[in-house]
Design an enzyme around this catalytic site. Structure first.
Site, PDB file in Angstrom:
ATOM      1  N   ASP A 340      -7.594  -0.402   7.507  1.00 51.45           N
ATOM      2  CA  ASP A 340      -6.926  -1.395   6.867  1.00 51.45           C
ATOM      3  C   ASP A 340      -5.708  -1.369   6.049  1.00 51.45           C
ATOM      4  O   ASP A 340      -5.525  -0.147   5.612  1.00 51.45           O
ATOM      5  CB  ASP A 340      -8.246  -2.117   5.935  1.00 51.45           C
ATOM      6  CG  ASP A 340      -8.602  -1.113   4.874  1.00 51.45           C
ATOM      7  OD1 ASP A 340      -8.598   0.106   5.215  1.00 51.45           O
ATOM      8  OD2 ASP A 340      -8.841  -1.600   3.816  1.00 51.45           O
ATOM      9  N   GLU A 341      -5.080  -2.277   5.812  1.00 49.80           N
ATOM     10  CA  GLU A 341      -3.938  -2.296   4.840  1.00 49.80           C
ATOM     11  C   GLU A 341      -2.944  -1.345   4.861  1.00 49.80           C
ATOM     12  O   GLU A 341      -2.451  -0.826   3.914  1.00 49.80           O
ATOM     13  CB  GLU A 341      -4.454  -2.337   3.215  1.00 49.80           C
ATOM     14  CG  GLU A 341      -5.634  -3.649   2.953  1.00 49.80           C
ATOM     15  CD  GLU A 341      -6.243  -3.498   1.812  1.00 49.80           C
ATOM     16  OE1 GLU A 341      -6.329  -4.448   0.952  1.00 49.80           O
ATOM     17  OE2 GLU A 341      -6.450  -2.480   1.292  1.00 49.80           O
ATOM     18  N   ALA A 342      -2.663  -0.898   6.096  1.00 52.25           N
ATOM     19  CA  ALA A 342      -1.598   0.051   6.449  1.00 52.25           C
ATOM     20  C   ALA A 342      -0.471  -0.548   6.653  1.00 52.25           C
ATOM     21  O   ALA A 342       0.484  -0.578   7.540  1.00 52.25           O
ATOM     22  CB  ALA A 342      -2.022   0.602   7.753  1.00 52.25           C
TER      23      ALA A 342
END
Length: 535
Positions: A340-342
């Site tokens: 996530d949130e890369a």
């Protein structure tokens, strides 16, 4: 009809003011008359089927715990049960392999148990005995959790209390709706000791949670010692949010957590978040950075700024080593790879990265779980996507997840504005965050996993999981305050049939848990939505 009977009995209990009060200590003056036995349908999670009636069973100094056949696993459950009951009752409660028609009987196998599945159980109570039958040991253990809720709340205390210890007559036949009923603990942003994790495991087990997801790495800390890359723990694990000393688990520590969880019939699901949320690793080894320069350790709470170097061969050598060592320590089926949130990784690089990493997980005998952004790449066969979106999540992103589900990807539901346990209850909550909104006890409970994500087939839902992120949480009291009273509702969503879900009846059953938490020393939020008994 059953649901109407359940609601009627609960409302009758509420209307008459009948509570499950803590038992009066031995020798106390002016003791009130003993409360009636807790109705069989007053437990959390709600059982699949309840038939009340007949004489109550009374636990006394002559009670034995019988394990017919002497099964080793059943004896372990019996040992756990005696450990629960002895302190408050003061009874010896010897365990015997002899069969008999009296006492508490824990029976593996037998007629009709196969239909209950791997985790189901049948509890039958009468004047002479309480019998818990199950096809597998996990079912016996879950039956014990129901049994403890049928006894007065004082049974949870660690000092001798006055009885009587009555269990209402009747039969419960029970099995879970979903196979995966999880809770996640973020030990990266703040480190929690082995004993603190064990304490949480015991609390999860009370409500038939069967998965503990440990978020072992993030920007603020790496929490598992690995032989191949030792600085991950010794340097990357040396701090935490706010600059505290951090910490990490040795392999023996991790095995201790895994084994303790297994003794409570929970499976540990470890997570190594990647390619983002990796500053602790990048700070530990310069070669993992595209520019070959290690950034400083990070103790803040921002997200999305870090990334492994997708183009470097050493990145995949690193990942192979990490997954190999972690898989060898983890007997469970799943290994979580984050995802996530890369935000610092381009979409093309993200897809390429996930295409390379997922086969490594399979290579070491595990199945992939990733946060739902994995569905923007190419989820492999058997992969599970953990959905953490919420009301503000865009339609395109939701559709992407639903389409992946239609194509065979299983879904684990963790909507942030429903069951992220670190979300504040309201604006006055002293702990937690509120980026997904305020999440009170009713909102956390009042939704249906089977129909939550439009377009996703109901059969694609593997289960539910309640994450606990720890930017603002640093001790067990903090964890408990945010988990209780919401965690039992999540457990009920995962365990109980959909037709039992009703806030008005649930909140009465939930209120009856308060004295139990008081007895066990669990710190909880007394939500104004719940009709708690007066202290």
């Amino acid at each position: 009809m059953r649901r109407r009977r359940l609601l009627f009995s609960l409302l009758l209990v509420a209307a008459t003011g009948m509570g499950t009060a803590a038992a009066v200590p031995q020798g106390a003056a002016g003791a009130a008359a003993p409360a009636a036995a807790t109705p069989l349908d007053r437990v959390v999670p709600a059982p699949a089927s309840v038939h009340s009636g007949g004489s109550a069973y009374t636990l006394d100094e002559g009670t034995q715990i019988r394990v017919p056949g002497g099964s080793g696993e059943a004896r372990k459950v019996a040992g756990y049960l005696t450990g629960l009951l002895r302190p408050a009752t003061g009874f010896d409660l010897p365990v015997t392999a002899k069969d008999g028609g009296d006492g508490i009987v824990l029976r593996l196998g037998g007629r009709g148990t196969k239909s209950l599945g791997a985790e189901g159980y049948r509890l039958t109570s009468g004047s002479r005995a309480v019998t818990i039958s199950a096809a597998r040991p996990a079912g016996l253990f879950h039956g014990v959790q129901t049994l403890r809720q049928l006894l007065p709340a004082g049974v949870e205390r660690q000092s001798t209390q006055r009885g009587p210890w009555r269990i209402a007559g009747g039969t419960i036949a029970d099995s879970p709706r979903y196979a995966y009923r999880g809770a996640m603990l973020d030990v990266s942003r703040h480190f929690f000791t082995v004993d603190q994790v064990k304490r949480y495991i015991d609390q999860l087990a009370m409500y038939k949670i069967n998965k503990l997801h440990l978020h072992l790495s993030d920007d603020q800390g790496w929490r598992i010692a690995l032989k191949s890359w030792p600085r991950l723990a010794t340097y990357g694990g040396s701090t935490q949010v706010g600059g505290g000393k951090g910490g990490y688990y040795t392999k023996d520590d991790y095995r201790e957590i895994v084994n303790y969880a297994a003794s409570r019939y929970l499976t540990v699901v470890p997570e190594i978040d990647m390619p983002g949320h990796t500053n602790a690793a990048l700070a530990s080894y310069a070669e993992l950075n595209c520019n070959g320069q290690a950034p400083p350790l990070y103790t803040g709470t921002e997200v999305g700024f870090s990334s492994l170097c997708v183009s470097k061969k050493v990145t995949y050598d690193f990942i192979d080593d990490v997954i190999r060592e972690l898989a060898a320590l983890t007997p469970g089926r799943y290994l979580h790879i984050g995802g996530d949130e890369a935000h610092s990784t381009s979409h093309a690089d993200y897809v390429a990265f996930m295409d390379k990493v997922q086969p490594v997980v399979a290579k070491y005998g595990k199945s992939v779980i990733g946060w739902h952004q994995l569905t923007g790449a190419h989820p492999v066969k058997g992969a599970v996507a953990q959905y953490w979106g919420y009301d503000a999540t865009g339609a395109a992103e939701r559709q992407q997840v639903a389409d992946a589900a239609k194509n065979g990807t299983r879904l684990l539901l963790s909507p942030a504005d429903r069951i992220y346990l670190d979300m504040k209850y309201d604006k006055n909550t002293p702990l937690g965050l509120s980026w997904a909104g305020y999440v009170d006890a009713k909102r956390s409970y009042d939704w249906d996993p089977g129909s939550y994500l439009k377009g996703a087939p109901a059969e694609s839902i593997l289960g539910v999981e309640a994450p606990m992120w720890t930017e603002t949480l640093s001790n067990s009291a903090h964890i408990e305050y945010m988990a209780f009273p919401r965690l039992p509702g999540v457990a009920e969503l995962g365990w109980s049939p959909a037709d039992t879900h009703d806030w008005d009846s649930y909140k009465v059953r939930l209120a009856a848990q308060g004295p139990r938490w008081d007895a066990r020393g669990i710190n909880y939020y007394r939500s104004p939505e719940v009709p708690w008994p007066a202290k």
